[in-house]
Design a protein around this motif. Structure first.
Motif, PDB file in Angstrom:
ATOM      1  N   ILE A  89      -3.657  -8.350 -10.532  1.00 38.94           N
ATOM      2  CA  ILE A  89      -2.154  -7.953 -10.263  1.00 38.94           C
ATOM      3  C   ILE A  89      -1.991  -6.213  -9.863  1.00 38.94           C
ATOM      4  CG2 ILE A  89       0.663  -7.508 -10.892  1.00 38.94           C
ATOM      5  CD1 ILE A  89       0.108  -9.691 -12.664  1.00 38.94           C
ATOM      6  N   ASN A  90      -2.856  -5.459 -11.251  1.00 39.46           N
ATOM      7  CA  ASN A  90      -2.732  -4.540  -9.722  1.00 39.46           C
ATOM      8  C   ASN A  90      -3.340  -3.904  -8.798  1.00 39.46           C
ATOM      9  OD1 ASN A  90      -1.177  -2.903 -11.913  1.00 39.46           O
ATOM     10  ND2 ASN A  90      -3.032  -3.385 -14.085  1.00 39.46           N
ATOM     11  N   ILE A  91      -4.470  -4.807  -8.720  1.00 39.68           N
ATOM     12  CA  ILE A  91      -5.577  -5.033  -7.248  1.00 39.68           C
ATOM     13  C   ILE A  91      -4.590  -5.372  -6.490  1.00 39.68           C
ATOM     14  CG2 ILE A  91      -7.450  -5.709  -6.262  1.00 39.68           C
ATOM     15  CD1 ILE A  91      -8.775  -5.386  -9.266  1.00 39.68           C
ATOM     16  N   LEU A  92      -3.952  -7.220  -6.502  1.00 42.12           N
ATOM     17  CA  LEU A  92      -2.806  -6.901  -5.778  1.00 42.12           C
ATOM     18  C   LEU A  92      -2.311  -5.877  -4.832  1.00 42.12           C
ATOM     19  CD1 LEU A  92      -1.540 -10.556  -6.289  1.00 42.12           C
ATOM     20  CD2 LEU A  92      -3.104  -9.779  -4.291  1.00 42.12           C
ATOM     21  N   ARG A  93      -1.442  -4.925  -6.021  1.00 38.51           N
ATOM     22  CA  ARG A  93      -0.934  -4.053  -5.352  1.00 38.51           C
ATOM     23  C   ARG A  93      -1.569  -2.619  -4.851  1.00 38.51           C
ATOM     24  NH1 ARG A  93       2.353  -1.737  -9.864  1.00 38.51           N
ATOM     25  NH2 ARG A  93       0.610  -1.346 -10.787  1.00 38.51           N
ATOM     26  N   ASP A  94      -2.205  -2.309  -6.050  1.00 39.33           N
ATOM     27  CA  ASP A  94      -3.177  -1.181  -5.159  1.00 39.33           C
ATOM     28  C   ASP A  94      -4.065  -1.575  -3.883  1.00 39.33           C
ATOM     29  OD1 ASP A  94      -1.533   0.145  -7.259  1.00 39.33           O
ATOM     30  OD2 ASP A  94      -3.963   0.137  -8.770  1.00 39.33           O
ATOM     31  N   PHE A  95      -4.799  -2.151  -4.120  1.00 36.05           N
ATOM     32  CA  PHE A  95      -5.618  -2.631  -2.889  1.00 36.05           C
ATOM     33  C   PHE A  95      -4.885  -3.003  -1.866  1.00 36.05           C
ATOM     34  CE2 PHE A  95      -9.851  -2.539  -5.074  1.00 36.05           C
ATOM     35  CZ  PHE A  95      -9.149  -1.953  -6.215  1.00 36.05           C
ATOM     36  N   GLY A  96      -3.696  -3.237  -1.874  1.00 32.26           N
ATOM     37  CA  GLY A  96      -2.715  -4.202  -0.536  1.00 32.26           C
ATOM     38  C   GLY A  96      -3.102  -5.187   0.224  1.00 32.26           C
ATOM     39  N   SER A  97      -3.111  -6.270  -1.107  1.00 32.29           N
ATOM     40  CA  SER A  97      -4.678  -7.527  -0.051  1.00 32.29           C
ATOM     41  C   SER A  97      -3.309  -8.113   0.392  1.00 32.29           C
ATOM     42  CB  SER A  97      -4.139  -8.223  -1.494  1.00 32.29           C
ATOM     43  OG  SER A  97      -5.352  -7.588  -2.537  1.00 32.29           O
ATOM     44  N   THR A  98      -3.640  -8.566   1.726  1.00 31.31           N
ATOM     45  CA  THR A  98      -2.145  -9.569   2.151  1.00 31.31           C
ATOM     46  C   THR A  98      -2.926 -11.083   1.974  1.00 31.31           C
ATOM     47  OG1 THR A  98      -3.778  -9.229   3.787  1.00 31.31           O
ATOM     48  CG2 THR A  98      -2.086  -7.604   3.891  1.00 31.31           C
ATOM     49  N   TYR A  99      -4.290 -11.137   1.723  1.00 31.97           N
ATOM     50  CA  TYR A  99      -4.691 -13.156   1.363  1.00 31.97           C
ATOM     51  C   TYR A  99      -5.504 -13.148   0.663  1.00 31.97           C
ATOM     52  CZ  TYR A  99      -3.152 -14.212   5.970  1.00 31.97           C
ATOM     53  OH  TYR A  99      -2.059 -14.499   7.374  1.00 31.97           O
ATOM     54  N   ILE A 100      -5.190 -13.797  -0.134  1.00 33.34           N
ATOM     55  CA  ILE A 100      -4.952 -14.526  -1.871  1.00 33.34           C
ATOM     56  C   ILE A 100      -5.692 -16.060  -1.079  1.00 33.34           C
ATOM     57  CG2 ILE A 100      -2.890 -15.395  -2.742  1.00 33.34           C
ATOM     58  CD1 ILE A 100      -4.191 -14.158  -5.123  1.00 33.34           C
ATOM     59  N   CYS A 101      -7.328 -15.944  -2.758  1.00 42.31           N
ATOM     60  CA  CYS A 101      -7.166 -17.472  -2.931  1.00 42.31           C
ATOM     61  C   CYS A 101      -7.476 -17.570  -3.978  1.00 42.31           C
ATOM     62  CB  CYS A 101      -8.309 -17.972  -1.843  1.00 42.31           C
ATOM     63  SG  CYS A 101      -9.835 -16.749  -2.255  1.00 42.31           S
ATOM     64  N   CYS A 102      -6.921 -18.575  -4.640  1.00 41.21           N
ATOM     65  CA  CYS A 102      -7.419 -18.985  -6.200  1.00 41.21           C
ATOM     66  C   CYS A 102      -6.903 -20.422  -6.394  1.00 41.21           C
ATOM     67  CB  CYS A 102      -7.057 -18.127  -6.911  1.00 41.21           C
ATOM     68  SG  CYS A 102      -4.540 -18.446  -6.540  1.00 41.21           S
ATOM     69  N   THR A 103      -6.538 -20.942  -7.377  1.00 41.81           N
ATOM     70  CA  THR A 103      -6.201 -21.839  -7.304  1.00 41.81           C
ATOM     71  C   THR A 103      -4.268 -21.885  -7.832  1.00 41.81           C
ATOM     72  OG1 THR A 103      -5.974 -22.338 -10.058  1.00 41.81           O
ATOM     73  CG2 THR A 103      -8.225 -23.195  -9.049  1.00 41.81           C
ATOM     74  N   PRO A 104      -3.336 -23.240  -7.274  1.00 36.82           N
ATOM     75  CA  PRO A 104      -2.332 -23.519  -7.063  1.00 36.82           C
ATOM     76  C   PRO A 104      -1.807 -22.546  -8.432  1.00 36.82           C
ATOM     77  CG  PRO A 104      -2.727 -25.627  -6.529  1.00 36.82           C
ATOM     78  CD  PRO A 104      -4.333 -24.561  -6.250  1.00 36.82           C
ATOM     79  N   SER A 105      -2.460 -22.829 -10.034  1.00 31.29           N
ATOM     80  CA  SER A 105      -1.011 -23.367 -10.504  1.00 31.29           C
ATOM     81  C   SER A 105      -1.576 -21.779 -11.022  1.00 31.29           C
ATOM     82  CB  SER A 105      -1.956 -24.442 -11.593  1.00 31.29           C
ATOM     83  OG  SER A 105      -3.177 -23.614 -11.788  1.00 31.29           O
ATOM     84  N   TYR A 106      -2.738 -21.428 -10.878  1.00 32.42           N
ATOM     85  CA  TYR A 106      -3.587 -19.247 -10.923  1.00 32.42           C
ATOM     86  C   TYR A 106      -2.255 -18.918 -10.711  1.00 32.42           C
ATOM     87  CZ  TYR A 106      -5.789 -15.652 -12.741  1.00 32.42           C
ATOM     88  OH  TYR A 106      -6.012 -13.949 -13.290  1.00 32.42           O
ATOM     89  N   ALA A 107      -2.067 -19.101  -8.958  1.00 33.38           N
ATOM     90  CA  ALA A 107      -1.355 -18.368  -8.274  1.00 33.38           C
ATOM     91  C   ALA A 107       0.618 -18.478  -9.269  1.00 33.38           C
ATOM     92  CB  ALA A 107      -0.578 -19.206  -7.489  1.00 33.38           C
TER      93      ALA A 107
END
Lengths: 435, 144
Positions: free
Chosen positions: A169-187
């Protein structure tokens, strides 16, 4: 405006596509006949020669390939090129302790990246986007598959891999990720953890996620879209065929377009093997027509789905597959991890004092898959103190966790309380209402 | 040795399970002297002191119950204020740990019996002997 990665392929006319498929199919069949003894023997036994396969309409003449064939030829028996041409191996979790191995040539990796690039472009991604990959990288195809596709698109790829949700979550926020891929349950788990951490969805910049590797529902899609504030797109693939990117969702979000210039798809009656007309529900079968290292012919996926060529609002003409309705065999997908009852059985048996009688109860609580394993208590395991029984439960839990990578609740039950049946035992109760 | 045998039965947390187990004892003429249940969310352990532990064990196993026999220590004390406290002091002093215990009153003479599951029976027995605490044998229990 809908954007395409490869408009020529994605929007080809049916006759163009069939001509291309026919050409590639006949070449592939000739190649596997010459290079893979198993295919040659099968075709000879069925009385089919490579020259009999001139077009996609001849596909039905070829024998099927099934998962067992991959295990029987483990590790490299179905490879169609010498190993010096193979630049990468991936593997998928085994069912009876024996995993399956697939290989890629340099061209295969490019084909794979192309497939994933189409999926990413259909989800709106461009080279200006940041791709947070939180699928696993270790032998699993999810991580490196989408990684390759995102690099091809020119996205800024962040290879986070799995685990440590707070860090993700910190990486998502700090790096400004605009796309993600993972399993839906992990999302969803990420969304819940964000709430616990007091981070709102406005603090992250996700536009869309590509979610796959396990079955999920429309309800789950809505929940992910609402909680993460992004589009939730389905992506489909199998290690055996290539990995993620075999099929992908477009803006219409009503089924997945199959990259049929690379993979010819059919639906068959799982009992008779008879090819079904478009629009009927059946087992999905793929034939790889561009892969060099590991081109499977008429591979039975055990996934049940429906195919349609109805016009799609996105403009793509690639055949669409409705979300697989389930698996025709007994494999469970729990939080994206493939688990077979037989694997659990072997863990129980390896512990020595447990009886091989068990029942698996799968449920989805708060959008997370929960696995309960009921284990029959043996005389040897039992003592008069609660403490020792709880230790037994913990010992089993740890063994399952370390061997299969899934966390399960262990419930000890009385001996002989799990019904014995002749033949195929009903070992699994799946309470998840996904279909 | 003054130890007495306790039988423990695994009981799944299901309706009617306890009654089924007790009925097996009744049907075989086995008398229950003392009883206690330890419970968790999913299962319980039924602990019993019975008139015939061997027979009870055999009959319960025939009916597919999971049964184990454990040696425990039984003592008899006056049913008076402070008696249990002094017994516990004796064990604490000799560093004997108690896993669990349960007690019942005798039918007559103002006495209480205590069943103790400890980490070291011999040590507990020795401590009680030294302190002059009456220890019960299986025969004593049957006669109660």
């Amino acid at each position: 405006m809908e954007r395409y990665w490869n408009k020529e392929m994605e929007c080809a006319t049916l006759s163009e596509m069939k001509a291309l498929q026919s050409f590639r199919l006949s070449q592939t069949v000739r190649r596997v006949y010459e290079n893979v003894p198993v295919y040659r023997e099968r075709m000879d036994a069925a009385g089919v020669k490579p020259e009999d396969i001139k077009s996609v309409d001849d596909l039905y003449k070829l024998p099927f390939t099934v998962k067992q064939d991959l295990r029987d030829t483990y590790p490299y028996g179905l490879f169609a090129v010498p190993m010096d041409k193979v630049v990468r191996l991936h593997a998928s979790s085994g069912t009876t302790g024996k995993q399956i191995v697939v290989g890629y040539t340099e061209k295969d990796l490019d084909t794979w990246a192309e497939c994933c690039a189409r999926a990413l472009t259909a989800a709106g991604a461009t080279k200006n986007d940041f791709m947070h990959v939180s699928y696993g990288y270790g032998l699993f195809t999810g991580g490196l598959g989408l990684h390759g596709g995102a690099e091809k698109v020119g996205m800024t790829v962040i290879p986070v891999s799995t685990g440590n949700t707070a860090r993700q979550i910190n990486i998502l926020r700090d790096f400004g990720s605009t796309y993600i891929c993972c399993t839906p349950s992990y999302a969803l788990f990420i969304a819940e953890t964000m709430e616990e951490m007091g981070i709102s969805k406005d603090e992250i910049k996700l536009k869309a996620g590509l979610f796959g590797a396990e079955p999920w529902t429309e309800e789950m899609r809505q929940e992910i879209e609402e909680k993460l504030g992004c589009k939730a797109m389905d992506i489909y693939g199998l290690t055996e065929i290539i990995g993620p990117g075999v099929a992908f969702e477009c803006s219409e979000q009503s089924g997945m377009h199959i990259n049929e210039d690379n993979f010819i798809v059919e639906t068959i009656d799982p009992d008779t093997g008879e090819v079904l007309p478009e629009g009927s529900q059946g087992e999905i079968v793929f034939t790889c027509i561009t892969k060099e290292a590991f081109p499977l012919i008429r591979y039975r996926t055990r996934d049940i789905g429906i195919l349609t060529r109805e016009k799609c609002s996105c403009g793509r003409t690639l055949i669409k597959m409705k979300k697989p309705a389930g698996r025709s065999d007994d494999m469970l997908i729990i939080r994206g991890v493939n688990v077979f009852p037989s694997q659990i059985e072997s863990v129980l048996l390896s512990l020595g004092n447990t009886a091989p009688y068990y029942k698996l109860i799968v449920d989805r609580v708060n959008n997370t898959d929960m696995l309960e394993i009921q284990v029959e208590l043996s005389q040897e395991m039992f003592s008069d103190t609660i403490k020792s029984l709880e230790e037994e439960e913990k010992r089993i839990k740890n063994a399952i966790d370390s061997t299969l990578g899934i966390s399960a609740k262990i419930t000890l039950v009385e001996p002989k309380s799990i019904e014995r049946v002749e033949g195929k035992a009903v070992r699994v109760i799946d309470k998840r209402k996904l279909h | 040795m003054n130890n007495i045998r306790q039988i423990s039965v695994f009981v799944e947390n299901k309706q009617g399970r306890l009654s089924a187990i007790i009925r097996i004892l009744k049907d075989n003429g086995i008398n229950i002297r003392a009883i206690s249940i330890a419970d968790t969310k999913d299962f319980g352990i039924l602990r019993l002191i019975v008139s015939d532990p061997d027979l009870a064990c055999q009959k319960l196993r025939e009916q597919k119950c999971t049964v184990t026999i454990t040696e425990v220590v039984a003592i008899e004390i006056q049913d008076e204020l402070g008696m249990l406290s002094s017994v516990m002091d004796i064990l604490a002093e000799d560093k004997v740990n108690v896993e669990y215990m349960y007690a019942f009153l005798s039918k007559s003479d103002n006495k209480a019996s205590i069943i103790l599951r400890v980490d070291d029976n011999a040590k507990a027995s020795e401590a009680f002997k030294k302190a002059g605490v009456i220890q019960l044998t299986e025969n004593n229990i049957c006669e109660l």
